[in-house]
Write an enzyme that holds these catalytic residues in place. Structure first.
Site, PDB file in Angstrom:
ATOM      1  N   LEU A  62     -12.397  -1.865  -2.742  1.00  0.00           N
ATOM      2  CA  LEU A  62     -13.850  -1.832  -2.912  1.00  0.00           C
ATOM      3  C   LEU A  62     -14.425  -0.565  -2.307  1.00  0.00           C
ATOM      4  CD1 LEU A  62     -14.772  -5.460  -1.797  1.00  0.00           C
ATOM      5  CD2 LEU A  62     -14.846  -4.559  -4.109  1.00  0.00           C
TER       6      LEU A  62
ATOM      7  N   GLU B 277     -20.413 -12.433   0.197  1.00  0.00           N
ATOM      8  CA  GLU B 277     -19.303 -13.157   0.832  1.00  0.00           C
ATOM      9  C   GLU B 277     -18.772 -12.384   2.038  1.00  0.00           C
ATOM     10  OE1 GLU B 277     -16.464 -13.414  -2.387  1.00  0.00           O
ATOM     11  OE2 GLU B 277     -18.047 -13.889  -3.818  1.00  0.00           O
TER      12      GLU B 277
ATOM     13  N   LYS C 226     -16.519 -10.463   4.405  1.00  0.00           N
ATOM     14  CA  LYS C 226     -15.286  -9.740   4.084  1.00  0.00           C
ATOM     15  C   LYS C 226     -14.258 -10.043   5.164  1.00  0.00           C
ATOM     16  CE  LYS C 226     -13.615  -5.200   2.764  1.00  0.00           C
ATOM     17  NZ  LYS C 226     -12.527  -5.070   3.742  1.00  0.00           N
TER      18      LYS C 226
ATOM     19  N   ARG D 163      -0.563  -7.322  -2.589  1.00  0.00           N
ATOM     20  CA  ARG D 163      -1.322  -6.329  -3.334  1.00  0.00           C
ATOM     21  C   ARG D 163      -0.457  -5.124  -3.703  1.00  0.00           C
ATOM     22  NH1 ARG D 163      -4.531  -1.825  -1.947  1.00  0.00           N
ATOM     23  NH2 ARG D 163      -6.056  -1.419  -3.558  1.00  0.00           N
TER      24      ARG D 163
ATOM     25  N   LYS E 252     -19.988  -2.748   5.216  1.00  0.00           N
ATOM     26  CA  LYS E 252     -19.315  -2.876   6.501  1.00  0.00           C
ATOM     27  C   LYS E 252     -20.326  -3.135   7.614  1.00  0.00           C
ATOM     28  CE  LYS E 252     -14.978  -1.938   5.450  1.00  0.00           C
ATOM     29  NZ  LYS E 252     -14.173  -0.781   5.756  1.00  0.00           N
TER      30      LYS E 252
ATOM     31  N   CYS F  45      -3.240  30.973   8.432  1.00  0.00           N
ATOM     32  CA  CYS F  45      -2.590  32.134   7.811  1.00  0.00           C
ATOM     33  C   CYS F  45      -3.336  33.436   8.057  1.00  0.00           C
ATOM     34  CB  CYS F  45      -2.417  31.914   6.315  1.00  0.00           C
ATOM     35  SG  CYS F  45      -3.972  31.924   5.406  1.00  0.00           S
TER      36      CYS F  45
ATOM     37  N   CYS G  26      -0.465  29.583   2.455  1.00  0.00           N
ATOM     38  CA  CYS G  26      -0.958  29.236   3.789  1.00  0.00           C
ATOM     39  C   CYS G  26      -0.211  27.996   4.259  1.00  0.00           C
ATOM     40  CB  CYS G  26      -2.459  28.971   3.724  1.00  0.00           C
ATOM     41  SG  CYS G  26      -3.135  28.333   5.260  1.00  0.00           S
TER      42      CYS G  26
END
Ligand code: IVH
Length: 676
Positions: free
Chosen positions: A84, A117, A119, A140, A309, A406, A434
């Site tokens: 997600l 819902e 998580k 998964r 979150k 570099c 590099c």
């Protein structure tokens, strides 16, 4: 037999097993076969079951901390298990909804219904039921292919093995989260870093009797492939899951409006402590299944769901130094080395400062006292400086004008869209010249979304690079395994595993291959578009002739920025060599479109003007779902020009001149409604 003797025998077998474990895990050179090992383990567990007084810390029944097995059978998911996208605040969330409203061409005032819902922070699993019987359970894996962990899943009491309810679909893949409650984790604390690892480790044990001793739980929340189901929204689906005998989350809610989503999020964040297992946010899903279908999927995640979150945790610390990190695209990212602080259970000692402008804008100096924030799995970043605490010893940071790896000069690109200079400074070298960029490019090459070589992680890339074993991606396919076997930390078995993983990935899809090359601005979605358009590696290689590259402009979604980047890629001799060497080693699978037999098969379309009730993006996805192709130029390959309101007259005229059919939105829909 007397107790003491039984115990003595038992301990003797455990001692043996310990020796074999050491040989396997620490020295990487097993002294007995897998079968012999399994027999021995079973013997111990059988003894424990028979004589309840037997118990030992070293017993396999106790030590779930053993490395999980790699020997599960791989099984393709009928429908991929995606991840997600994330939002962190109200603004992100508003943007998420705005995109949906645009995609579906809804009125701006439309009320969108969500299923919100919690998580759960566990491990997702897919349970396949046929005629009510639980027949197969998968992890998964990489999203498209999982591991067959049926036996282990069968030990979980929350997973019904037979469902006889009348409306249970004939065939369905129920998906949900396997997790462990916090109180149960207490007992496993010594062996695992967190409940999530404990759940994952237990699920991936080869011996399901070990899994059965861990109180794993399962909560169901979505489905993959399903045959015959007459449920048309997520909330009803959740209700049915419960009726069918699955556990669902007590805190699932039906919610309309962003304002209410935010209130619910706050509420759950406060309740988090009282919930008996870890949750790390709230998942929002568009409730209506028809809308979900219309929205479909982007490269890695559905457009109809997002994870919100929980807010970041922050802490105060001090900047000890500022260092430059070089990414695979050459971007120089300043990173603050800070005095280690504990933020939400994780020790943080690095925080990103994003770019040079950010350091200037926030006036961040070495020695400053700062606030650091860490949210979910996102890299910690510096929020602000406490100027009151600044001392005379604080030191301004001078951003390097040359690449720290570099020495090439660094540049800031000019952004044609914003008409401004980019904030990011980049190493001007074109890639493998590099050192640091080369290492990062190889890390990208083996990463999960690219070649996904099992066990070939970032550390190994660095290590092998410094040992001169790999300098370019193709070196991975020509490793000297005898040499590796002699290296510290390696042995016969681990080398055999590595070889196996690499051999397996020699067959690869064109889209993954293109993505793995790490061409700037060509992420997964663009790689997919290009692969679909070009169809084969030989067509892709032809891009080295500059004149072919401009053809890519015909792909809807590919613009001048991507074209320029592809040109740069093919101008570089090393890249051409890498491409050539890789094509010798690999078998790159030509594209076979998933649905090549739809109503719009072999037809190309272009859109101009505003459509009614349907966005451009949705029209595009609709055409593609029916095997049609979208191009973005009027040329002789075009079959139909679809015109909406206020079309570009020039396009219409050119199409007329070329004898291309010009159709309306209604005519397109009619084409789609035809049953062939
Ligand atoms: S829906 C395509 N619902 O979060 C839909 N996922 O980052 C994806 N998760 O892999 C899954 N609770 O492990 C969904 N109520 C919930 C969830 C949930 C936890 C996990 C799941 C998934 C990850 C996505």
């Amino acid at each position: 037999m007397n107790k003491a003797l039984i115990k003595k025998d038992y301990l003797k077998i455990i001692e043996k097993l310990k020796k074999y474990n050491q040989a396997y895990y620490e020295k990487n050179s097993p002294i007995i076969s897998d079968q012999q090992y399994d027999i021995l383990k079973k013997k111990i567990i059988d003894l424990e079951n028979e004589y309840k007084f037997l118990e030992d810390r070293e017993s396999p029944s106790q030590s779930v901390g053993f490395k999980p097995s790699k020997n599960f059978q791989k099984v393709k998911h009928k429908i991929p298990m995606l991840s997600l996208g994330n939002v962190f605040n109200e603004e992100d969330l508003k943007n998420f909804e705005k995109k949906i409203v645009n995609f579906l061409s809804l009125e701006e005032t439309s009320k969108i219904e969500y299923s919100a819902e919690p998580k759960i922070d566990g491990i997702s699993a897919s349970l396949i039921y046929i005629k009510g019987k639980f027949v197969k359970g998968l992890s998964r894996g990489d999203g498209s292919e999982g591991e067959d962990i049926t036996q282990n899943l069968k030990t979980i009491k929350d997973i019904p093995t037979l469902i006889t309810k009348i409306n249970f679909p004939e065939e369905i893949d129920i998906r949900g989260e396997v997790f462990i409650e916090n109180k149960d984790f207490e007992k496993l604390k010594d062996r695992f870093a967190n409940p999530r690892n404990a759940a994952s480790g237990s699920l991936r044990q080869k011996d399901s009797t070990i899994t059965s001793k861990i109180p794993l739980k399962f909560i169901a929340y979505t489905h993959g492939y399903v045959k015959h189901m007459e449920i048309n929204n997520q909330i009803d689906f959740l209700k049915n899951l419960k009726l069918w005998g699955f556990k669902t989350n007590l805190f699932n809610r039906k919610i309309t409006s962003i304002k209410n989503l935010i209130l619910n999020h706050k509420d759950l964040e406060e309740k988090r402590k009282e919930i008996p297992f870890d949750i790390d946010g709230v998942v929002y899903k568009i409730n209506n299944f028809d809308l979900q279908r219309r929205l479909g999927f982007a490269a890695n995640a559905p457009r109809w769901a997002i994870a919100h979150k929980f807010s970041a945790n922050s802490s105060i610390s001090e900047i000890l130094n500022i260092e430059i990190q070089l990414g695979r695209t050459g971007a120089l990212t300043p990173v603050a080395k800070i005095k280690p602080v504990n933020i939400g259970g994780v020790i943080v000692s690095n925080a990103t400062l994003h770019n040079e402008d950010e350091i200037i804008r926030k006036d961040i100096r070495i020695g400053d006292t700062i606030t650091v924030e860490r949210a979910g799995d996102v890299i910690p970043h510096v929020i602000s400086v406490d100027f009151k605490k600044r001392t005379k010893n604080s030191k301004k940071y001078i951003f390097p004008l040359n690449c720290p790896s570099c020495g090439s000069k660094t540049v800031k690109d000019f952004n044609e869209t914003t008409k401004k200079e980019d904030a990011v400074r980049r190493c001007a070298s074109e890639g493998y010249e590099c050192k640091k960029i080369a290492i990062e490019k190889i890390k990208h090459f083996v990463s999960k979304e690219a070649f996904n070589i099992d066990g070939f992680g970032k550390k190994i890339v660095e290590n092998f690079w410094h040992l001169n074993l790999i300098k370019f991606p193709h070196d991975i396919f020509n490793l000297d395994y005898h040499d590796i076997e002699k290296l510290e930390g390696w042995g016969k078995l681990s080398v055999a595993n590595l070889k196996f993983s690499i051999e397996q990935k020699k067959k690869i899809s064109l889209k993954r291959f293109i993505y793995s090359l790490g061409i700037r601005h060509i992420g997964q979605e663009n790689a997919k578009l290009i692969a679909r358009h070009l169809k084969s590696l030989s067509n892709f290689s032809k891009l080295s002739k500059n004149k072919y590259i401009d053809n890519l402009l015909n792909i809807d979604g590919i613009g001048p920025t991507q074209i320029q980047s592809i040109k740069n890629f093919f101008l570089n001799k090393t890249n051409l060599n890498v491409l050539n060497e890789l094509s010798k080693e690999l078998s790159i699978l030509d594209i076979t479109p998933i649905n090549d037999n739809g109503l719009l098969k072999n037809k190309t379309f272009m859109l101009t003007g505003k459509l009614n009730d349907i966005s451009r993006a949705e029209a595009k996805s609709l055409i593609e779902k029916n095997s049609g192709k979208i191009i973005s130029n009027v040329n002789k390959k075009l079959d139909y020009l679809i015109t909406g309101e206020k079309p570009t007259i020039k396009k219409v005229n050119t199409a007329k001149e070329m004898g291309i059919q010009i159709i309306s939105q209604t005519e397109l829909i009619e084409m789609l409604n035809k049953t062939s």
